[in-house]
Design a protein around this motif. Structure first.
Motif, PDB file in Angstrom:
ATOM      1  N   THR A 122       0.823  -1.203   0.000  1.00 32.12           N
ATOM      2  CA  THR A 122       0.000   0.000   0.000  1.00 32.12           C
ATOM      3  C   THR A 122       0.857   1.253   0.000  1.00 32.12           C
ATOM      4  N   ILE A 123       0.212   2.351  -0.343  1.00 34.35           N
ATOM      5  CA  ILE A 123       0.864   3.654  -0.329  1.00 34.35           C
ATOM      6  C   ILE A 123      -0.148   4.675   0.176  1.00 34.35           C
ATOM      7  N   ALA A 124       0.314   5.632   0.968  1.00 32.90           N
ATOM      8  CA  ALA A 124      -0.572   6.635   1.554  1.00 32.90           C
ATOM      9  C   ALA A 124      -0.194   8.023   1.040  1.00 32.90           C
ATOM     10  N   ILE A 152      -3.944  -0.289   6.237  1.00 28.91           N
ATOM     11  CA  ILE A 152      -5.007  -1.062   5.614  1.00 28.91           C
ATOM     12  C   ILE A 152      -5.397  -0.413   4.294  1.00 28.91           C
ATOM     13  N   LYS A 153      -5.478  -1.202   3.226  1.00 28.76           N
ATOM     14  CA  LYS A 153      -5.850  -0.631   1.933  1.00 28.76           C
ATOM     15  C   LYS A 153      -7.277  -0.101   1.998  1.00 28.76           C
ATOM     16  N   TYR A 154      -7.528   0.917   1.196  1.00 26.03           N
ATOM     17  CA  TYR A 154      -8.835   1.563   1.113  1.00 26.03           C
ATOM     18  C   TYR A 154      -9.265   2.144   2.457  1.00 26.03           C
ATOM     19  N   ASP A 164      -8.637  17.821   5.298  1.00 27.31           N
ATOM     20  CA  ASP A 164      -7.500  17.090   4.745  1.00 27.31           C
ATOM     21  C   ASP A 164      -7.753  15.601   4.935  1.00 27.31           C
ATOM     22  N   VAL A 165      -7.292  14.811   3.978  1.00 32.38           N
ATOM     23  CA  VAL A 165      -7.527  13.370   4.018  1.00 32.38           C
ATOM     24  C   VAL A 165      -6.210  12.646   3.775  1.00 32.38           C
ATOM     25  N   VAL A 166      -5.878  11.698   4.649  1.00 33.17           N
ATOM     26  CA  VAL A 166      -4.779  10.769   4.388  1.00 33.17           C
ATOM     27  C   VAL A 166      -5.422   9.454   3.972  1.00 33.17           C
ATOM     28  N   ILE A 167      -5.157   9.043   2.748  1.00 31.28           N
ATOM     29  CA  ILE A 167      -5.808   7.867   2.197  1.00 31.28           C
ATOM     30  C   ILE A 167      -4.764   6.822   1.806  1.00 31.28           C
ATOM     31  N   THR A 168      -5.050   5.566   2.098  1.00 31.06           N
ATOM     32  CA  THR A 168      -4.144   4.461   1.797  1.00 31.06           C
ATOM     33  C   THR A 168      -4.783   3.567   0.741  1.00 31.06           C
ATOM     34  N   LEU A 169      -4.067   3.360  -0.355  1.00 28.04           N
ATOM     35  CA  LEU A 169      -4.565   2.531  -1.455  1.00 28.04           C
ATOM     36  C   LEU A 169      -3.486   1.532  -1.854  1.00 28.04           C
ATOM     37  N   VAL A 185      -3.118   1.160  -7.595  1.00 27.10           N
ATOM     38  CA  VAL A 185      -4.351   1.934  -7.748  1.00 27.10           C
ATOM     39  C   VAL A 185      -4.106   3.427  -7.553  1.00 27.10           C
ATOM     40  N   MET A 186      -3.161   3.788  -6.688  1.00 26.34           N
ATOM     41  CA  MET A 186      -2.940   5.192  -6.350  1.00 26.34           C
ATOM     42  C   MET A 186      -2.657   6.088  -7.556  1.00 26.34           C
ATOM     43  N   PRO A 187      -1.825   5.686  -8.533  1.00 26.34           N
ATOM     44  CA  PRO A 187      -1.584   6.588  -9.677  1.00 26.34           C
ATOM     45  C   PRO A 187      -2.861   6.952 -10.424  1.00 26.34           C
ATOM     46  N   ASN A 188      -3.771   6.001 -10.600  1.00 26.28           N
ATOM     47  CA  ASN A 188      -5.042   6.296 -11.256  1.00 26.28           C
ATOM     48  C   ASN A 188      -5.914   7.214 -10.405  1.00 26.28           C
ATOM     49  N   PHE A 189      -5.863   7.002  -9.099  1.00 24.23           N
ATOM     50  CA  PHE A 189      -6.655   7.828  -8.180  1.00 24.23           C
ATOM     51  C   PHE A 189      -6.179   9.283  -8.218  1.00 24.23           C
ATOM     52  N   GLU A 190      -4.876   9.492  -8.236  1.00 26.19           N
ATOM     53  CA  GLU A 190      -4.315  10.846  -8.216  1.00 26.19           C
ATOM     54  C   GLU A 190      -4.756  11.687  -9.410  1.00 26.19           C
ATOM     55  N   ILE A 191      -4.956  11.056 -10.555  1.00 24.79           N
ATOM     56  CA  ILE A 191      -5.282  11.813 -11.765  1.00 24.79           C
ATOM     57  C   ILE A 191      -6.765  11.778 -12.084  1.00 24.79           C
ATOM     58  N   ASP A 192      -7.568  11.252 -11.174  1.00 25.90           N
ATOM     59  CA  ASP A 192      -9.010  11.195 -11.416  1.00 25.90           C
ATOM     60  C   ASP A 192      -9.550  12.611 -11.625  1.00 25.90           C
ATOM     61  N   GLU A 193     -10.243  12.795 -12.725  1.00 20.81           N
ATOM     62  CA  GLU A 193     -10.709  14.141 -13.102  1.00 20.81           C
ATOM     63  C   GLU A 193     -11.724  14.681 -12.097  1.00 20.81           C
TER      64      GLU A 193
END
Length: 272
Positions: A55-57, A227-229, A243-248, A252-260
């Motif tokens: 995972t990555i946060a 924990i993921k998600y 502010d949100v710290v999110i773990t994916l 998945v994280m690269p796609n999440f970062e660029i979500d329009e």
């Protein structure tokens, strides 16, 4: 933390004539009222997620004006008239997570939002005001299909489940909480743990007012969960912001970062 900060200011100022008023001393007696017990369910959940996934946060900032737009959108397209900041941000994040996973050909599977909340102010009689405690339970929001991912629909479902659980705990006494929480935990165990998403809100905790003698903080950070998600929401320094710290999962994280849609309402904080 408020008491700790006040003690620190008093010590920091040493022989200064400036008076530092101390709040009432917190009472560390929570464990005598609701004894802690080992619950292998929670350790199992954490171990499963940590072992099976890389995972990555990252931290994302929602400005107050953007949250206001989300709240207005929900109110105009649903019967929810008073959505909260946490509800609309949680709904948007989960919608964008699904969209990010789908780009990796990960089909949508039914999942459950696991949302802890405190019950101290619901008990009858109320517990001592300055009691240091962690009287938490949780409510569950099932997401069975794609139609539940529309932001107004998801916010409506979150509110409905939250109200149901508040009614369940409203007015019960401290002894009844043990059996009620145990029953809720047993119900949760029947679900698929792999499809659980943990959302924790620390909004309303006045971290930016904590002065330990060096002045109030300019920026507060919250540790990420492995924990993921999972996501931790807390107030940002700007008025009304979150502010949100999110773990994916790492893929998945690269796609999440660029979500329009996500980037319409938030920005990535590269300094986290």
């Amino acid at each position: 933390m408020t008491y700790w900060a006040a003690i620190a200011r008093k010590s920091f100022q040493g022989g200064s004539t400036v008076e530092v008023p101390l709040p009432s001393s917190p009472k560390l007696i929570g464990a005598s009222l609701l004894p802690p017990k080992h619950d292998p369910f929670y350790s199992q959940l954490f171990e499963l997620e940590i072992q099976r996934h890389t995972t990555i946060a990252k931290r994302f900032d929602f400005h107050g004006s953007m949250i206001d737009q989300l709240m207005a959108l929900v109110s105009s397209k649903s019967n929810v008239k008073n959505p909260t900041r946490v509800e609309v941000v949680t709904a948007l994040l989960n919608r964008c997570i699904v969209n990010a996973a789908k780009k990796n050909n990960d089909p949508l599977r039914p999942f459950i939002l696991f949302m802890p909340f405190t019950i101290q102010n619901l008990l009858n009689p109320l517990l001592p005001h300055k009691l240091v405690e962690n009287y938490l339970t949780f409510f569950l929001v099932p997401i069975p299909d794609e139609g539940d991912l529309e932001i107004p629909t998801l916010v409506s479902n979150i509110q409905k489940e939250k109200i149901n659980y508040f009614r369940k705990y409203k007015g019960i006494n401290i002894n009844q909480t043990i059996s009620t929480i145990s029953n809720d935990t047993e119900d949760f165990k029947q679900n698929n743990l792999a499809n659980t998403r943990l959302t924790t809100s620390l909004c309303g905790y006045q971290f930016y007012d904590m002065d330990f003698g060096f002045g109030k903080p300019e920026k507060v950070s919250i540790g990420a969960m492995l924990i993921k998600y999972s996501m931790v929401l807390f107030d940002s320094p700007c008025k009304g912001g979150i502010d949100v710290v999110i773990t994916l999962e790492e893929e998945v994280m690269p796609n999440f970062e660029i979500d329009e849609e996500l980037n319409t309402f938030t920005s990535l904080d590269p300094s986290y």
